[in-house]
Design a protein around this motif. Structure first.
Motif, PDB file in Angstrom:
ATOM      1  N   MET A 137      -4.165  19.292  -6.676  1.00 51.90           N
ATOM      2  CA  MET A 137      -4.183  17.852  -6.791  1.00 51.90           C
ATOM      3  C   MET A 137      -2.785  17.340  -7.145  1.00 51.90           C
ATOM      4  N   ALA A 138      -2.127  17.978  -8.083  1.00 53.36           N
ATOM      5  CA  ALA A 138      -0.797  17.559  -8.509  1.00 53.36           C
ATOM      6  C   ALA A 138       0.212  17.768  -7.382  1.00 53.36           C
ATOM      7  N   ASP A 139       0.030  18.849  -6.602  1.00 53.82           N
ATOM      8  CA  ASP A 139       0.946  19.109  -5.489  1.00 53.82           C
ATOM      9  C   ASP A 139       0.820  18.032  -4.415  1.00 53.82           C
ATOM     10  N   LYS A 140      -0.403  17.599  -4.154  1.00 49.69           N
ATOM     11  CA  LYS A 140      -0.615  16.555  -3.151  1.00 49.69           C
ATOM     12  C   LYS A 140       0.005  15.234  -3.610  1.00 49.69           C
ATOM     13  N   ALA A 141      -0.154  14.900  -4.874  1.00 49.85           N
ATOM     14  CA  ALA A 141       0.426  13.668  -5.405  1.00 49.85           C
ATOM     15  C   ALA A 141       1.951  13.740  -5.352  1.00 49.85           C
ATOM     16  N   ARG A 142       2.522  14.902  -5.682  1.00 47.15           N
ATOM     17  CA  ARG A 142       3.972  15.081  -5.618  1.00 47.15           C
ATOM     18  C   ARG A 142       4.458  14.956  -4.173  1.00 47.15           C
ATOM     19  N   TYR A 143       3.700  15.537  -3.251  1.00 49.95           N
ATOM     20  CA  TYR A 143       4.054  15.447  -1.827  1.00 49.95           C
ATOM     21  C   TYR A 143       4.012  14.000  -1.349  1.00 49.95           C
ATOM     22  N   GLU A 144       2.969  13.277  -1.701  1.00 54.63           N
ATOM     23  CA  GLU A 144       2.844  11.869  -1.290  1.00 54.63           C
ATOM     24  C   GLU A 144       3.971  11.021  -1.878  1.00 54.63           C
ATOM     25  N   LEU A 145       4.301  11.259  -3.135  1.00 52.96           N
ATOM     26  CA  LEU A 145       5.370  10.525  -3.786  1.00 52.96           C
ATOM     27  C   LEU A 145       6.718  10.836  -3.136  1.00 52.96           C
ATOM     28  N   THR A 146       6.938  12.101  -2.808  1.00 57.49           N
ATOM     29  CA  THR A 146       8.182  12.487  -2.147  1.00 57.49           C
ATOM     30  C   THR A 146       8.285  11.840  -0.772  1.00 57.49           C
ATOM     31  N   MET A 147       7.193  11.825  -0.021  1.00 52.22           N
ATOM     32  CA  MET A 147       7.207  11.217   1.303  1.00 52.22           C
ATOM     33  C   MET A 147       7.437   9.709   1.206  1.00 52.22           C
ATOM     34  N   PHE A 148       6.822   9.074   0.212  1.00 51.09           N
ATOM     35  CA  PHE A 148       7.032   7.651   0.004  1.00 51.09           C
ATOM     36  C   PHE A 148       8.497   7.369  -0.313  1.00 51.09           C
ATOM     37  N   TYR A 149       9.085   8.198  -1.152  1.00 52.40           N
ATOM     38  CA  TYR A 149      10.493   8.039  -1.518  1.00 52.40           C
ATOM     39  C   TYR A 149      11.380   8.197  -0.289  1.00 52.40           C
ATOM     40  N   LEU A 150      11.129   9.218   0.513  1.00 54.85           N
ATOM     41  CA  LEU A 150      11.965   9.465   1.691  1.00 54.85           C
ATOM     42  C   LEU A 150      11.820   8.350   2.723  1.00 54.85           C
ATOM     43  N   ASN A 151      10.599   7.876   2.922  1.00 56.96           N
ATOM     44  CA  ASN A 151      10.396   6.768   3.867  1.00 56.96           C
ATOM     45  C   ASN A 151      11.073   5.498   3.380  1.00 56.96           C
ATOM     46  N   SER A 152      10.948   5.204   2.096  1.00 55.32           N
ATOM     47  CA  SER A 152      11.579   4.012   1.519  1.00 55.32           C
ATOM     48  C   SER A 152      13.093   4.112   1.624  1.00 55.32           C
ATOM     49  N   ARG A 153      13.612   5.264   1.325  1.00 58.18           N
ATOM     50  CA  ARG A 153      15.061   5.482   1.389  1.00 58.18           C
ATOM     51  C   ARG A 153      15.560   5.310   2.817  1.00 58.18           C
ATOM     52  N   GLY A 154      14.823   5.832   3.764  1.00 61.20           N
ATOM     53  CA  GLY A 154      15.218   5.693   5.168  1.00 61.20           C
ATOM     54  C   GLY A 154      15.180   4.246   5.625  1.00 61.20           C
ATOM     55  N   LEU A 155      14.165   3.512   5.199  1.00 58.62           N
ATOM     56  CA  LEU A 155      14.080   2.103   5.585  1.00 58.62           C
ATOM     57  C   LEU A 155      15.205   1.277   4.972  1.00 58.62           C
ATOM     58  N   LEU A 156      15.534   1.572   3.722  1.00 58.39           N
ATOM     59  CA  LEU A 156      16.586   0.807   3.054  1.00 58.39           C
ATOM     60  C   LEU A 156      17.978   1.135   3.593  1.00 58.39           C
ATOM     61  N   ARG A 157      18.185   2.351   4.046  1.00 62.11           N
ATOM     62  CA  ARG A 157      19.479   2.743   4.595  1.00 62.11           C
ATOM     63  C   ARG A 157      19.637   2.339   6.052  1.00 62.11           C
ATOM     64  N   SER A 158      18.559   2.043   6.696  1.00 58.79           N
ATOM     65  CA  SER A 158      18.591   1.699   8.114  1.00 58.79           C
ATOM     66  C   SER A 158      19.396   0.422   8.329  1.00 58.79           C
ATOM     67  N   GLN A 159      20.253   0.439   9.323  1.00 63.27           N
ATOM     68  CA  GLN A 159      21.063  -0.734   9.630  1.00 63.27           C
ATOM     69  C   GLN A 159      20.647  -1.359  10.952  1.00 63.27           C
ATOM     70  N   SER A 160      19.559  -0.930  11.479  1.00 63.07           N
ATOM     71  CA  SER A 160      19.085  -1.518  12.723  1.00 63.07           C
ATOM     72  C   SER A 160      18.242  -2.741  12.406  1.00 63.07           C
ATOM     73  N   GLY A 161      18.052  -3.546  13.402  1.00 69.97           N
ATOM     74  CA  GLY A 161      17.222  -4.727  13.194  1.00 69.97           C
ATOM     75  C   GLY A 161      17.959  -5.979  13.618  1.00 69.97           C
ATOM     76  N   GLU A 162      17.346  -7.079  13.355  1.00 67.96           N
ATOM     77  CA  GLU A 162      17.866  -8.364  13.772  1.00 67.96           C
ATOM     78  C   GLU A 162      18.670  -8.978  12.633  1.00 67.96           C
ATOM     79  N   GLY A 163      19.829  -9.498  12.968  1.00 68.18           N
ATOM     80  CA  GLY A 163      20.669 -10.123  11.961  1.00 68.18           C
ATOM     81  C   GLY A 163      20.415 -11.616  11.883  1.00 68.18           C
ATOM     82  N   PHE A 164      21.012 -12.237  10.897  1.00 63.28           N
ATOM     83  CA  PHE A 164      20.832 -13.670  10.705  1.00 63.28           C
ATOM     84  C   PHE A 164      21.481 -14.464  11.832  1.00 63.28           C
ATOM     85  N   VAL A 165      22.611 -13.973  12.333  1.00 57.12           N
ATOM     86  CA  VAL A 165      23.322 -14.693  13.393  1.00 57.12           C
ATOM     87  C   VAL A 165      22.493 -14.682  14.672  1.00 57.12           C
TER      88      VAL A 165
END
Length: 73
Positions: free
Chosen positions: A1-29
């Protein structure tokens, strides 16, 4: 149970980090330019319709309505 929670938390962290570092997308201009183009095209379309109705449709319509209710002649 603890391993699954650690895995989910790690995946959430990696996905969040990837989204925040991503520079793709639409700009204001890009968004501002799209809105400006839409406003200009809309204004041109409305001006064209106003000119069409003001010079062509409304005088003809007015004459037809007057002829329709002109019982004397």
């Amino acid at each position: 149970m603890a391993d699954k929670a650690r895995y989910e938390l790690t995946m959430f962290y990696l996905n969040s980090r990837g989204l925040l570092r991503s520079q793709s997308g639409e700009g204001f201009v890009d968004t501002a330019i799209k809105i400006l183009i839409a406003v200009v095209i809309g204004a041109l379309l409305l001006a064209g319709l106003y000119a069409l109705f003001g010079e062509t449709v409304l005088p003809t319509l007015k004459k037809r309505i007057q002829d329709m209710f002109n019982y004397g002649g």
